[in-house]
Design a protein around this motif. Structure first.
Motif, mmCIF file in Angstrom:
data_model
loop_
_atom_site.group_PDB
_atom_site.id
_atom_site.type_symbol
_atom_site.label_atom_id
_atom_site.label_comp_id
_atom_site.label_asym_id
_atom_site.label_seq_id
_atom_site.Cartn_x
_atom_site.Cartn_y
_atom_site.Cartn_z
ATOM 1 N N LYS A 59 12.522 0.150 -7.969
ATOM 2 C CA LYS A 59 12.701 -0.221 -9.375
ATOM 3 C C LYS A 59 11.789 0.585 -10.292
ATOM 4 O O LYS A 59 12.216 1.056 -11.356
ATOM 5 C CB LYS A 59 12.433 -1.721 -9.565
ATOM 6 N N SER A 60 10.537 0.776 -9.884
ATOM 7 C CA SER A 60 9.585 1.505 -10.730
ATOM 8 C C SER A 60 10.012 2.964 -10.923
ATOM 9 O O SER A 60 9.758 3.560 -11.972
ATOM 10 C CB SER A 60 8.179 1.441 -10.134
ATOM 11 N N GLU A 61 10.683 3.530 -9.935
ATOM 12 C CA GLU A 61 11.157 4.906 -10.060
ATOM 13 C C GLU A 61 12.265 5.007 -11.107
ATOM 14 O O GLU A 61 12.273 5.922 -11.932
ATOM 15 C CB GLU A 61 11.663 5.437 -8.718
ATOM 16 N N ALA A 62 13.194 4.060 -11.076
ATOM 17 C CA ALA A 62 14.252 4.041 -12.091
ATOM 18 C C ALA A 62 13.644 3.900 -13.487
ATOM 19 O O ALA A 62 14.039 4.607 -14.423
ATOM 20 C CB ALA A 62 15.222 2.890 -11.812
ATOM 21 N N GLU A 63 12.673 3.011 -13.625
ATOM 22 C CA GLU A 63 12.007 2.812 -14.919
ATOM 23 C C GLU A 63 11.295 4.084 -15.379
ATOM 24 O O GLU A 63 11.298 4.409 -16.568
ATOM 25 C CB GLU A 63 11.013 1.659 -14.815
ATOM 26 N N TYR A 64 10.705 4.804 -14.429
ATOM 27 C CA TYR A 64 9.974 6.034 -14.750
ATOM 28 C C TYR A 64 10.904 7.086 -15.355
ATOM 29 O O TYR A 64 10.593 7.675 -16.396
ATOM 30 C CB TYR A 64 9.308 6.574 -13.485
ATOM 31 N N PHE A 65 12.037 7.326 -14.708
ATOM 32 C CA PHE A 65 12.944 8.359 -15.211
ATOM 33 C C PHE A 65 13.587 7.947 -16.536
ATOM 34 O O PHE A 65 13.840 8.792 -17.398
ATOM 35 C CB PHE A 65 14.007 8.683 -14.165
ATOM 36 N N PHE B 273 20.402 6.025 -13.619
ATOM 37 C CA PHE B 273 19.144 5.290 -13.423
ATOM 38 C C PHE B 273 19.184 3.962 -14.181
ATOM 39 O O PHE B 273 18.689 2.937 -13.686
ATOM 40 C CB PHE B 273 17.953 6.116 -13.903
ATOM 41 N N LYS B 274 19.770 3.964 -15.366
ATOM 42 C CA LYS B 274 19.889 2.727 -16.148
ATOM 43 C C LYS B 274 20.781 1.724 -15.434
ATOM 44 O O LYS B 274 20.491 0.515 -15.409
ATOM 45 C CB LYS B 274 20.430 3.048 -17.544
ATOM 46 N N ALA B 275 21.874 2.221 -14.859
ATOM 47 C CA ALA B 275 22.768 1.329 -14.110
ATOM 48 C C ALA B 275 22.056 0.782 -12.875
ATOM 49 O O ALA B 275 22.206 -0.401 -12.525
ATOM 50 C CB ALA B 275 24.034 2.088 -13.709
ATOM 51 N N ALA B 276 21.262 1.638 -12.231
ATOM 52 C CA ALA B 276 20.493 1.182 -11.061
ATOM 53 C C ALA B 276 19.496 0.104 -11.452
ATOM 54 O O ALA B 276 19.317 -0.883 -10.737
ATOM 55 C CB ALA B 276 19.771 2.374 -10.419
ATOM 56 N N LYS C 146 0.806 -1.225 0.000
ATOM 57 C CA LYS C 146 0.000 0.000 0.000
ATOM 58 C C LYS C 146 0.841 1.279 0.000
ATOM 59 O O LYS C 146 0.335 2.342 -0.345
ATOM 60 C CB LYS C 146 -0.945 -0.003 1.204
ATOM 61 N N ILE C 147 2.117 1.174 0.400
ATOM 62 C CA ILE C 147 2.959 2.376 0.404
ATOM 63 C C ILE C 147 3.075 2.942 -1.007
ATOM 64 O O ILE C 147 2.907 4.141 -1.238
ATOM 65 C CB ILE C 147 4.366 2.078 0.965
ATOM 66 N N GLN C 148 3.368 2.065 -1.961
ATOM 67 C CA GLN C 148 3.549 2.527 -3.339
ATOM 68 C C GLN C 148 2.239 2.996 -3.960
ATOM 69 O O GLN C 148 2.239 3.839 -4.861
ATOM 70 C CB GLN C 148 4.159 1.396 -4.187
ATOM 71 N N ALA C 149 1.133 2.468 -3.473
ATOM 72 C CA ALA C 149 -0.173 2.839 -4.035
ATOM 73 C C ALA C 149 -0.724 4.130 -3.432
ATOM 74 O O ALA C 149 -1.619 4.748 -4.010
ATOM 75 C CB ALA C 149 -1.172 1.700 -3.818
ATOM 76 N N ALA C 150 -0.188 4.539 -2.268
ATOM 77 C CA ALA C 150 -0.700 5.731 -1.590
ATOM 78 C C ALA C 150 -0.414 6.980 -2.415
ATOM 79 O O ALA C 150 0.663 7.124 -2.989
ATOM 80 C CB ALA C 150 -0.070 5.859 -0.205
ATOM 81 N N ARG C 151 -1.368 7.893 -2.440
ATOM 82 C CA ARG C 151 -1.240 9.091 -3.279
ATOM 83 C C ARG C 151 -1.350 10.399 -2.496
ATOM 84 O O ARG C 151 -1.123 11.458 -3.052
ATOM 85 C CB ARG C 151 -2.319 9.069 -4.380
ATOM 86 N N ALA D 266 22.141 3.003 -5.522
ATOM 87 C CA ALA D 266 22.389 3.515 -6.881
ATOM 88 C C ALA D 266 21.251 4.419 -7.332
ATOM 89 O O ALA D 266 21.475 5.445 -7.992
ATOM 90 C CB ALA D 266 22.554 2.338 -7.847
ATOM 91 N N LEU D 267 20.028 4.076 -6.976
ATOM 92 C CA LEU D 267 18.861 4.880 -7.348
ATOM 93 C C LEU D 267 18.918 6.280 -6.739
ATOM 94 O O LEU D 267 18.711 7.282 -7.435
ATOM 95 C CB LEU D 267 17.581 4.177 -6.881
ATOM 96 N N ILE D 268 19.220 6.355 -5.446
ATOM 97 C CA ILE D 268 19.253 7.654 -4.767
ATOM 98 C C ILE D 268 20.418 8.498 -5.273
ATOM 99 O O ILE D 268 20.298 9.723 -5.413
ATOM 100 C CB ILE D 268 19.308 7.458 -3.236
ATOM 101 N N LYS D 269 21.536 7.871 -5.585
ATOM 102 C CA LYS D 269 22.658 8.613 -6.172
ATOM 103 C C LYS D 269 22.261 9.175 -7.536
ATOM 104 O O LYS D 269 22.591 10.318 -7.879
ATOM 105 C CB LYS D 269 23.880 7.707 -6.300
ATOM 106 N N ALA D 270 21.544 8.379 -8.321
ATOM 107 C CA ALA D 270 21.072 8.837 -9.630
ATOM 108 C C ALA D 270 20.101 9.998 -9.478
ATOM 109 O O ALA D 270 20.158 10.989 -10.214
ATOM 110 C CB ALA D 270 20.407 7.678 -10.375
ATOM 111 N N GLU D 271 19.224 9.879 -8.501
ATOM 112 C CA GLU D 271 18.238 10.929 -8.244
ATOM 113 C C GLU D 271 18.927 12.241 -7.853
ATOM 114 O O GLU D 271 18.551 13.320 -8.321
ATOM 115 C CB GLU D 271 17.307 10.461 -7.127
ATOM 116 N N ASP D 272 19.925 12.137 -6.991
ATOM 117 C CA ASP D 272 20.673 13.328 -6.576
ATOM 118 C C ASP D 272 21.324 14.009 -7.774
ATOM 119 O O ASP D 272 21.285 15.237 -7.906
ATOM 120 C CB ASP D 272 21.738 12.965 -5.541
ATOM 121 N N THR D 273 21.924 13.216 -8.641
ATOM 122 C CA THR D 273 22.585 13.774 -9.829
ATOM 123 C C THR D 273 21.566 14.398 -10.775
ATOM 124 O O THR D 273 21.790 15.479 -11.326
ATOM 125 C CB THR D 273 23.373 12.661 -10.560
#
Length: 218
Positions: free
Chosen positions: A204-210, A182-185, A33-38, A157-164
Protein backbone atom coordinates in the motif's frame (compact mmCIF):
# COMPACT_ATOMS: atom_id res chain seq x y z
CA UNK A 1 -7.14 -41.65 35.65
CA UNK A 2 -9.72 -39.49 33.88
CA UNK A 3 -8.54 -36.46 35.86
CA UNK A 4 -4.93 -37.18 34.85
CA UNK A 5 -5.85 -37.48 31.17
CA UNK A 6 -7.90 -34.27 31.34
CA UNK A 7 -5.04 -32.38 33.01
CA UNK A 8 -2.58 -33.69 30.42
CA UNK A 9 -4.88 -32.64 27.57
CA UNK A 10 -5.34 -29.15 29.02
CA UNK A 11 -1.60 -28.77 29.54
CA UNK A 12 -0.95 -29.86 25.95
CA UNK A 13 -3.49 -27.36 24.60
CA UNK A 14 -1.93 -24.62 26.73
CA UNK A 15 1.59 -25.35 25.46
CA UNK A 16 0.38 -25.46 21.86
CA UNK A 17 -1.40 -22.12 22.25
CA UNK A 18 1.69 -20.59 23.83
CA UNK A 19 3.92 -21.87 21.03
CA UNK A 20 1.52 -20.51 18.41
CA UNK A 21 1.42 -17.13 20.13
CA UNK A 22 5.22 -17.08 20.29
CA UNK A 23 5.42 -17.93 16.57
CA UNK A 24 2.98 -15.17 15.69
CA UNK A 25 4.86 -12.64 17.81
CA UNK A 26 8.22 -13.44 16.20
CA UNK A 27 6.72 -13.42 12.70
CA UNK A 28 4.96 -10.10 13.28
CA UNK A 29 8.21 -8.52 14.44
CA UNK A 30 10.20 -9.85 11.47
CA UNK A 31 7.55 -8.89 8.89
CA UNK A 32 7.53 -5.30 10.16
CA UNK A 33 11.30 -5.15 9.75
CA UNK A 34 11.18 -5.99 6.03
CA UNK A 35 9.72 -2.60 5.16
CA UNK A 36 12.10 -0.82 7.52
CA UNK A 37 15.24 -2.49 6.11
CA UNK A 38 17.39 -0.19 3.99
CA UNK A 39 20.38 -2.28 2.96
CA UNK A 40 20.80 -5.63 1.16
CA UNK A 41 22.60 -6.96 4.24
CA UNK A 42 19.67 -6.13 6.54
CA UNK A 43 17.23 -7.80 4.17
CA UNK A 44 19.44 -10.87 3.80
CA UNK A 45 19.51 -11.24 7.59
CA UNK A 46 15.71 -11.19 7.65
CA UNK A 47 15.52 -13.79 4.89
CA UNK A 48 17.81 -16.03 6.92
CA UNK A 49 15.64 -15.47 10.01
CA UNK A 50 12.46 -16.46 8.15
CA UNK A 51 14.17 -19.54 6.76
CA UNK A 52 15.15 -20.62 10.29
CA UNK A 53 11.59 -20.04 11.52
CA UNK A 54 10.35 -22.13 8.61
CA UNK A 55 12.70 -24.97 9.57
CA UNK A 56 11.15 -25.04 13.06
CA UNK A 57 7.55 -24.41 11.94
CA UNK A 58 7.66 -26.97 9.14
CA UNK A 59 3.89 -26.99 8.61
CA UNK A 60 3.66 -23.23 8.02
CA UNK A 61 4.04 -21.77 4.51
CA UNK A 62 4.38 -18.12 5.51
CA UNK A 63 7.98 -18.22 6.85
CA UNK A 64 9.21 -19.59 3.51
CA UNK A 65 7.05 -17.05 1.67
CA UNK A 66 8.64 -14.17 3.61
CA UNK A 67 12.12 -15.64 3.16
CA UNK A 68 11.45 -15.45 -0.60
CA UNK A 69 9.87 -11.99 -0.35
CA UNK A 70 12.93 -10.72 1.51
CA UNK A 71 15.17 -12.05 -1.26
CA UNK A 72 13.05 -10.31 -3.89
CA UNK A 73 13.13 -7.05 -1.94
CA UNK A 74 16.90 -7.38 -1.72
CA UNK A 75 17.08 -7.87 -5.48
CA UNK A 76 14.84 -4.91 -6.20
CA UNK A 77 16.96 -2.70 -3.96
CA UNK A 78 20.13 -3.81 -5.72
CA UNK A 79 18.48 -3.27 -9.11
CA UNK A 80 17.58 0.32 -8.18
CA UNK A 81 21.25 0.84 -7.27
CA UNK A 82 22.30 -0.45 -10.69
CA UNK A 83 23.73 -3.74 -9.39
CA UNK A 84 22.41 -6.38 -11.80
CA UNK A 85 25.16 -8.99 -11.51
CA UNK A 86 23.72 -10.83 -8.51
CA UNK A 87 20.06 -10.86 -9.54
CA UNK A 88 20.14 -14.39 -10.96
CA UNK A 89 21.44 -15.81 -7.67
CA UNK A 90 18.93 -13.83 -5.63
CA UNK A 91 16.05 -14.97 -7.84
CA UNK A 92 17.24 -18.57 -7.51
CA UNK A 93 17.16 -18.32 -3.71
CA UNK A 94 13.67 -16.78 -3.81
CA UNK A 95 12.44 -19.55 -6.10
CA UNK A 96 13.83 -22.21 -3.75
CA UNK A 97 11.86 -20.77 -0.81
CA UNK A 98 8.75 -20.34 -2.97
CA UNK A 99 8.88 -24.01 -3.96
CA UNK A 100 8.87 -24.90 -0.24
CA UNK A 101 6.00 -22.50 0.44
CA UNK A 102 3.97 -23.89 -2.45
CA UNK A 103 4.47 -27.47 -1.25
CA UNK A 104 2.80 -26.42 1.99
CA UNK A 105 0.18 -23.98 0.73
CA UNK A 106 -0.80 -25.69 -2.53
CA UNK A 107 -0.65 -24.62 -6.15
CA UNK A 108 -3.64 -22.27 -5.96
CA UNK A 109 -2.01 -19.59 -3.79
CA UNK A 110 -2.06 -16.24 -5.63
CA UNK A 111 0.50 -14.64 -3.31
CA UNK A 112 3.10 -17.28 -4.17
CA UNK A 113 2.46 -16.98 -7.90
CA UNK A 114 2.87 -13.22 -7.64
CA UNK A 115 6.28 -13.61 -6.00
CA UNK A 116 7.24 -16.10 -8.71
CA UNK A 117 6.38 -13.38 -11.22
CA UNK A 118 8.60 -10.93 -9.38
CA UNK A 119 11.49 -13.41 -9.25
CA UNK A 120 11.28 -13.97 -13.02
CA UNK A 121 11.21 -10.20 -13.51
CA UNK A 122 14.45 -9.92 -11.54
CA UNK A 123 16.04 -12.49 -13.84
CA UNK A 124 14.81 -10.63 -16.89
CA UNK A 125 16.39 -7.37 -15.73
CA UNK A 126 19.88 -8.89 -15.95
CA UNK A 127 19.51 -8.60 -19.74
CA UNK A 128 16.01 -7.42 -20.75
CA UNK A 129 16.54 -7.66 -24.51
CA UNK A 130 17.78 -11.24 -24.40
CA UNK A 131 15.47 -12.49 -21.67
CA UNK A 132 12.17 -10.80 -22.48
CA UNK A 133 10.91 -13.83 -24.42
CA UNK A 134 11.98 -16.31 -21.72
CA UNK A 135 11.96 -14.92 -18.18
CA UNK A 136 9.68 -12.06 -19.23
CA UNK A 137 7.16 -14.54 -20.66
CA UNK A 138 7.32 -16.68 -17.51
CA UNK A 139 6.75 -13.60 -15.37
CA UNK A 140 3.68 -12.75 -17.42
CA UNK A 141 2.34 -16.31 -17.08
CA UNK A 142 2.72 -16.26 -13.29
CA UNK A 143 0.97 -12.89 -13.06
CA UNK A 144 -1.93 -14.23 -15.15
CA UNK A 145 -2.28 -17.25 -12.83
CA UNK A 146 -2.19 -15.03 -9.73
CA UNK A 147 -4.86 -12.72 -11.14
CA UNK A 148 -7.17 -15.61 -12.01
CA UNK A 149 -6.83 -17.00 -8.49
CA UNK A 150 -7.39 -13.70 -6.68
CA UNK A 151 -8.57 -10.89 -9.00
CA UNK A 152 -9.23 -8.45 -6.14
CA UNK A 153 -5.73 -8.80 -4.67
CA UNK A 154 -4.24 -5.27 -4.52
CA UNK A 155 -0.66 -6.51 -4.77
CA UNK A 156 -1.40 -7.90 -8.22
CA UNK A 157 -2.82 -4.52 -9.26
CA UNK A 158 0.25 -2.83 -7.74
CA UNK A 159 2.76 -4.92 -9.71
CA UNK A 160 0.79 -4.41 -12.94
CA UNK A 161 0.86 -0.66 -12.29
CA UNK A 162 4.58 -0.80 -11.60
CA UNK A 163 5.23 -2.68 -14.85
CA UNK A 164 3.27 -0.08 -16.82
CA UNK A 165 4.94 2.84 -15.04
CA UNK A 166 8.50 1.65 -15.63
CA UNK A 167 8.11 0.20 -19.14
CA UNK A 168 9.29 2.66 -21.83
CA UNK A 169 6.51 4.13 -23.95
CA UNK A 170 7.85 2.56 -27.14
CA UNK A 171 7.20 -0.84 -25.54
CA UNK A 172 3.69 -0.01 -24.37
CA UNK A 173 4.42 1.59 -21.02
CA UNK A 174 3.13 4.91 -19.71
CA UNK A 175 3.85 6.84 -16.53
CA UNK A 176 0.45 8.54 -16.75
CA UNK A 177 -1.40 5.25 -17.15
CA UNK A 178 0.78 3.70 -14.45
CA UNK A 179 -0.25 6.39 -11.96
CA UNK A 180 -3.92 5.75 -12.72
CA UNK A 181 -3.30 2.07 -12.11
CA UNK A 182 -1.58 2.88 -8.80
CA UNK A 183 -4.72 4.81 -7.80
CA UNK A 184 -6.89 1.83 -8.68
CA UNK A 185 -4.56 -0.42 -6.68
CA UNK A 186 -4.83 1.92 -3.68
CA UNK A 187 -8.63 1.64 -3.83
CA UNK A 188 -8.25 -2.13 -3.73
CA UNK A 189 -5.86 -1.87 -0.78
CA UNK A 190 -8.43 0.19 1.13
CA UNK A 191 -11.05 -2.53 0.62
CA UNK A 192 -8.87 -5.62 1.02
CA UNK A 193 -8.51 -7.60 4.24
CA UNK A 194 -5.75 -10.20 4.61
CA UNK A 195 -6.82 -13.65 5.76
CA UNK A 196 -4.83 -13.34 8.99
CA UNK A 197 -2.52 -10.92 10.79
CA UNK A 198 0.49 -12.72 9.27
CA UNK A 199 -0.78 -13.04 5.71
CA UNK A 200 0.79 -10.78 3.04
CA UNK A 201 -0.26 -7.18 3.49
CA UNK A 202 2.58 -5.27 1.80
CA UNK A 203 2.39 -2.76 -1.04
CA UNK A 204 0.00 0.00 0.00
CA UNK A 205 2.77 2.46 0.88
CA UNK A 206 4.35 1.94 -2.54
CA UNK A 207 1.11 2.83 -4.33
CA UNK A 208 0.79 5.93 -2.14
CA UNK A 209 4.40 6.90 -2.93
CA UNK A 210 3.97 6.86 -6.70
CA UNK A 211 0.67 8.72 -6.46
CA UNK A 212 2.32 11.38 -4.32
CA UNK A 213 5.11 11.76 -6.90
CA UNK A 214 2.56 12.44 -9.60
CA UNK A 215 0.80 15.03 -7.42
CA UNK A 216 4.14 16.82 -6.96
CA UNK A 217 4.64 16.81 -10.73
CA UNK A 218 7.61 14.43 -10.61
Amino acid sequence: MKKYLLSFALAFISLTAFAQTDYEKIMTDKIAKIQAARTPEEIQTLSNDFQRIGSKESAQWLPQYYAAFSQIQKGRLMMRNGNMQELDGIAEQAEKYLAMAQNLAGADNAEIHLLKKMAYSLRMMVNPQQRFMTDGARASEELTVAEKLDPSNPRIALIKAEDTYFTPEQYGGSKTKGVEMFKAALTQFNNYKPKSALDPNWGKSEAEYFISLSEKGQ
